[in-house]
Motif scaffolding. Structure first.
Motif: not given
Length: 217
Positions: A36, A100, A11
């Motif tokens: 995100y 996140t 991520i």
């Protein structure tokens, strides 16, 4: 989920900040929204009031969560927080951050060890146990489950399929994700996405901790 399937990814690396910008990418919508966020250095998301909590999981950099009456909590990579509901909450960063954000409703069933407004590390909430797999439900409802798992070296989950999509956050150590007949080594800081009904397994090559977000239609 609007995420790549069947391969290890990061991520943090896939959502690197753009100078001068704040960027959001919705991965899931609806009641269990997940997004995100990429914040460039010296950027700020102004404080806003929401009727639900938000769980932040910082993948890279550092971010300050701030609010009324001097509320101020700084998070760095590996840290998490459950923001306060019904009170202004904002995020700012001096050096940049990727995190996140998971929406958590007031009626969702939250583990009592999680206190809103306090910084914690997901990897430290669940212990290792010799020869065992330790599970902890962090939060769940009828459409979502967020769980932590600690695998002693050599333990694992045999091949099975989940009733919904799942996103793995590798938190500590190393493991192997088996997915649709192929093995994928994974280590702390990396991620993996299962499609609904995708056959998968988990094997801890060393001690291994992960968080798993399961979403159901």
């Amino acid at each position: 989920m609007k995420e790549k399937t069947g391969e290890v990814f990061s991520i943090a690396k896939d959502n690197m900040p753009v100078p001068g910008c704040t960027i959001s990418k919705e991965i899931c919508g609806g009641e269990n929204a997940m997004t995100y966020f990429s914040l460039a250095k010296n950027t700020d998301i102004s404080a806003e009031i929401f009727p639900s909590y938000k769980m932040l999981i910082v993948a890279d950099g550092s971010v300050v969560v701030y609010g009324n009456d001097g509320f101020w909590q700084k998070l760095k990579s590996g840290d998490s927080i459950l923001t306060l509901a019904d009170t202004p909450m904002g995020m700012r960063t001096e050096k940049g951050a990727v995190y996140t954000e998971l929406l958590v409703r007031k009626e969702d069933r939250m583990n009592e060890i999680i206190k809103a407004g306090e910084v914690f590390k997901l990897a430290e909430l669940v212990p290792y146990a010799e020869g065992k797999i330790v599970n902890m439900d962090v939060v769940h409802n009828d459409k979502m489950k967020f769980v932590l798992m600690a695998f002693d070296a050599g333990t694992g989950l045999s091949e099975h399929a989940a009733p919904g999509e799942a996103l793995i956050f590798a938190l500590d150590g190393e493991g192997v994700i088996g997915y649709e007949g192929k093995d994928h080594p994974i280590k702390a800081g990396e991620n993996f996405h299962f499609a609904k009904a995708g056959l998968h397994s988990v094997k801890a090559t060393k001690k291994f901790k992960m968080a798993l977000l399961l979403t159901l239609e």
